[in-house]
Design an enzyme around this catalytic site. Structure first.
Site, PDB file in Angstrom:
ATOM      1  CE  LYS A 113      -4.441   0.956   0.192  1.00 53.69           C
ATOM      2  NZ  LYS A 113      -5.528   0.132  -0.353  1.00 53.69           N
TER       3      LYS A 113
HETATM    4  P1  NAD Z   1     -12.930   7.660  -2.521  1.00 52.51           P
HETATM    5  O1  NAD Z   1     -11.895   8.688  -2.355  1.00 52.51           O
HETATM    6  O2  NAD Z   1     -13.500   7.433  -3.868  1.00 52.51           O
HETATM    7  O3  NAD Z   1     -14.159   7.966  -1.531  1.00 52.51           O
HETATM    8  C1  NAD Z   1     -13.963   8.141  -0.180  1.00 52.51           C
HETATM    9  C2  NAD Z   1     -15.262   8.581   0.467  1.00 52.51           C
HETATM   10  O4  NAD Z   1     -15.016   8.692   1.857  1.00 52.51           O
HETATM   11  C3  NAD Z   1     -15.786   9.935  -0.020  1.00 52.51           C
HETATM   12  O5  NAD Z   1     -17.187   9.928  -0.065  1.00 52.51           O
HETATM   13  C4  NAD Z   1     -15.325  10.902   1.041  1.00 52.51           C
HETATM   14  O6  NAD Z   1     -16.197  12.008   1.230  1.00 52.51           O
HETATM   15  C5  NAD Z   1     -15.287  10.012   2.274  1.00 52.51           C
HETATM   16  N1  NAD Z   1     -14.213  10.518   3.142  1.00 52.51           N
HETATM   17  C6  NAD Z   1     -12.883  10.565   2.891  1.00 52.51           C
HETATM   18  N2  NAD Z   1     -12.219  11.158   3.899  1.00 52.51           N
HETATM   19  C7  NAD Z   1     -13.153  11.466   4.803  1.00 52.51           C
HETATM   20  C8  NAD Z   1     -13.122  12.117   6.055  1.00 52.51           C
HETATM   21  N3  NAD Z   1     -11.991  12.538   6.613  1.00 52.51           N
HETATM   22  N4  NAD Z   1     -14.289  12.266   6.683  1.00 52.51           N
HETATM   23  C9  NAD Z   1     -15.429  11.829   6.139  1.00 52.51           C
HETATM   24  N5  NAD Z   1     -15.544  11.219   4.971  1.00 52.51           N
HETATM   25  C10 NAD Z   1     -14.412  11.046   4.316  1.00 52.51           C
HETATM   26  O7  NAD Z   1     -12.315   6.313  -1.918  1.00 52.51           O
HETATM   27  P2  NAD Z   1     -12.699   4.825  -2.230  1.00 52.51           P
HETATM   28  O8  NAD Z   1     -11.791   4.343  -3.278  1.00 52.51           O
HETATM   29  O9  NAD Z   1     -14.166   4.693  -2.397  1.00 52.51           O
HETATM   30  O10 NAD Z   1     -12.241   4.093  -0.886  1.00 52.51           O
HETATM   31  C11 NAD Z   1     -13.085   4.035   0.257  1.00 52.51           C
HETATM   32  C12 NAD Z   1     -12.623   2.899   1.149  1.00 52.51           C
HETATM   33  O11 NAD Z   1     -12.636   1.667   0.419  1.00 52.51           O
HETATM   34  C13 NAD Z   1     -11.200   3.025   1.684  1.00 52.51           C
HETATM   35  O12 NAD Z   1     -11.108   2.412   2.952  1.00 52.51           O
HETATM   36  C14 NAD Z   1     -10.396   2.217   0.683  1.00 52.51           C
HETATM   37  O13 NAD Z   1      -9.159   1.776   1.195  1.00 52.51           O
HETATM   38  C15 NAD Z   1     -11.365   1.075   0.461  1.00 52.51           C
HETATM   39  N6  NAD Z   1     -11.123   0.323  -0.764  1.00 52.51           N
HETATM   40  C16 NAD Z   1     -11.144   0.943  -1.984  1.00 52.51           C
HETATM   41  C17 NAD Z   1     -10.963   0.176  -3.118  1.00 52.51           C
HETATM   42  C18 NAD Z   1     -11.059   0.761  -4.497  1.00 52.51           C
HETATM   43  O14 NAD Z   1     -11.063  -0.006  -5.467  1.00 52.51           O
HETATM   44  N7  NAD Z   1     -11.166   2.075  -4.655  1.00 52.51           N
HETATM   45  C19 NAD Z   1     -10.718  -1.190  -3.024  1.00 52.51           C
HETATM   46  C20 NAD Z   1     -10.716  -1.789  -1.762  1.00 52.51           C
HETATM   47  C21 NAD Z   1     -10.929  -1.018  -0.651  1.00 52.51           C
END
Ligand code: NAD
Length: 427
Positions: A113
């Site tokens: 990561k």
């Molecule tokens: P993203 O950036 O697209 O979305 C993140 C969301 O979380 C947004 O709606 C944002 O407003 C909210 N957020 C971020 N920081 C925040 C804060 N400080 N307070 C409140 N809300 C907050 O990210 P994503 O890719 O959807 O990832 C979200 C989660 O899923 C993470 O834990 C990431 O590690 C996990 N994840 C993502 C993927 C992927 O393919 N993108 C895969 C596996 C796991």
């Protein structure tokens, strides 16, 4: 929403959580002591400090990380995050979870990561491009198409992956450039990205919820659900669950929390968020506090934002039947215990959000073979792989009479233990 709500949750670092989960599983399955010693450490921890010229002519220094936990099963694999909370502890945790995730769903990757410690909202598009490019340049040969393969995560997306792959390829010798586009996954489609990668993590979450509903005779057409985080994972999970007729009653992101007992249209909300940057102010929504959001009566909760949201202080507030962890590490140890005591089902992160890395693996394979698969093919293969992981975790939980998080760990650790036993330890 705060990253952690309770003092106790703050006291235990994320990586300490990971180690405790690991220790519990290792003890139950009697993991080989020598293999345990290897897996409880990360292999490489790369920290880079790099300068970028800002739009106003100033030079700013940035700190980026890439933690490589383990590559016994295959190349290091894991996303790159842009967030002001990025630090070495978080990177170690997320890298370790990536190793377990790939092992559970049986793909030939290890875990890594990375990220840059920034608040991306403070920078222009041009500055984000420069930061992205300079970060990849700084990582240099620490990543590679057969060695360590980044992907999108929080606040990074296909466009950023496009800039990153261009930087990697442009700094490789010309006769090798066409061979290394698989150094990064989650790319724009025209640059070798896979159909279905954008929705893959949310799609995986929904395939698992469908299976859980089947197993528990639960009618999804009558279900209500709530989602925390409405970015890539949360919005796709919400849109795909809508197809069952389920009712999205509450959503929270960094702009606030909203509620509507009659339900939101997930597609319209997603379009609104694309335009405005957050859920706040969406039509027919009632703004609610963070605590009221957590207390919402719903059948399914999909946390899809950040870590440690379900903890000692908040777990008893939840009014749901199932927590399907789209985010990485949304529940800490105390939260897990409370959910278990309260009989709330949990599909743990290292299984639940594995759809992203599975389709990243498909993208990597397509690039290596110069192929482009149909969406139906991607979805079918994703469903098969993630449901196979589900069955393994389900069986393991029955065998050891343990919760699904620990069962998922045991599935992962058993696979890696076997690999180490087959390979032996060099020299
Ligand atoms: P993203 O950036 O697209 O979305 C993140 C969301 O979380 C947004 O709606 C944002 O407003 C909210 N957020 C971020 N920081 C925040 C804060 N400080 N307070 C409140 N809300 C907050 O990210 P994503 O890719 O959807 O990832 C979200 C989660 O899923 C993470 O834990 C990431 O590690 C996990 N994840 C993502 C993927 C992927 O393919 N993108 C895969 C596996 C796991």
């Amino acid at each position: 929403m705060s990253k952690t709500l309770s003092k106790n949750a703050e006291e235990i670092s994320l990586y300490e959580n990971v180690k405790k989960q690991f220790d519990t599983a290792a003890k139950i399955m009697s993991l080989d002591k020598d293999i345990s010693k290897i897996l409880e450490k990360t292999t490489n921890e790369i920290v880079v400090n790099f300068p970028v010229k800002m739009d106003d002519g100033r030079t700013e220094m940035f700190t980026g990380y890439r933690v490589q936990h383990n590559n016994a099963a295959g190349p290091y694999k894991g996303g790159l995050r842009f967030h002001h909370d990025v630090d070495i502890d978080e990177m170690r945790s997320l890298a370790t979870w990536m190793t377990w995730k790939s092992a559970i769903v049986g793909i030939p990757f290890g875990g890594a990561k990375g990220g840059v410690e920034i608040d991306p909202s403070k920078y222009s598009k041009r500055e984000i491009e420069k930061i992205s490019r300079r970060f990849i340049f700084a990582l240099g040969a620490n990543i590679g198409p057969e060695y360590d393969i980044p992907a999108p995560d929080v606040n990074t997306n296909a466009q950023i992956m496009g800039w990153m792959v261009d930087t990697y390829v442009s700094t490789t010798s010309p006769n090798n450039r066409q061979h290394c586009f698989h150094v990064i996954t989650g790319k724009p489609i025209d640059l070798g990205g896979s159909l279905g990668r954008d929705k893959a993590t949310g799609q995986g979450v929904v395939f698992l919820i469908e299976q859980w509903a089947k197993d528990t005779n639960f009618d999804l057409s009558k279900a209500s659900y709530m989602v925390q985080g409405f970015g890539n994972v949360g919005s796709w999970a919400a849109k795909l669950l809508k197809k069952h007729g389920s009712n999205l009653v509450a959503v929270e992101d960094m702009t606030g929390a909203i509620f509507n007992a009659n339900g939101f249209d997930a597609d319209e909300l997603s379009e609104y968020v694309q335009k405005t940057g957050g859920v706040k102010g969406f039509e027919n929504s009632e703004p609610i506090s963070h605590e009221d959001f957590l207390r919402t009566r719903a059948d399914i909760f999909i946390p899809a934002a950040l870590e440690k949201q379900i903890n000692e202080e908040t777990a008893h507030l939840l009014n749901v039947k199932l927590v399907a962890e789209g985010a990485n590490g949304p529940t800490d140890l105390a939260g897990d215990k409370i959910l278990e005591e309260r009989g709330i089902h949990l599909i743990p992160d290292i299984l639940c959000n594995a759809g992203g890395v599975i389709v990243s693996y498909f993208e990597w394979l397509q690039n290596k073979r110069s192929e482009a698969w149909e969406l139906e093919q991607v979805d079918e293969k994703l469903s098969k792989k993630i449901l196979h992981g589900y069955k393994k975790v389900q069986k393991m939980a029955e065998k050891h009479k343990c919760n699904w998080r620990i069962a998922a760990y045991i599935v992962a650790l058993s696979r890696i233990e076997t690999i180490y036993k087959d390979r032996g330890i060099f020299p």
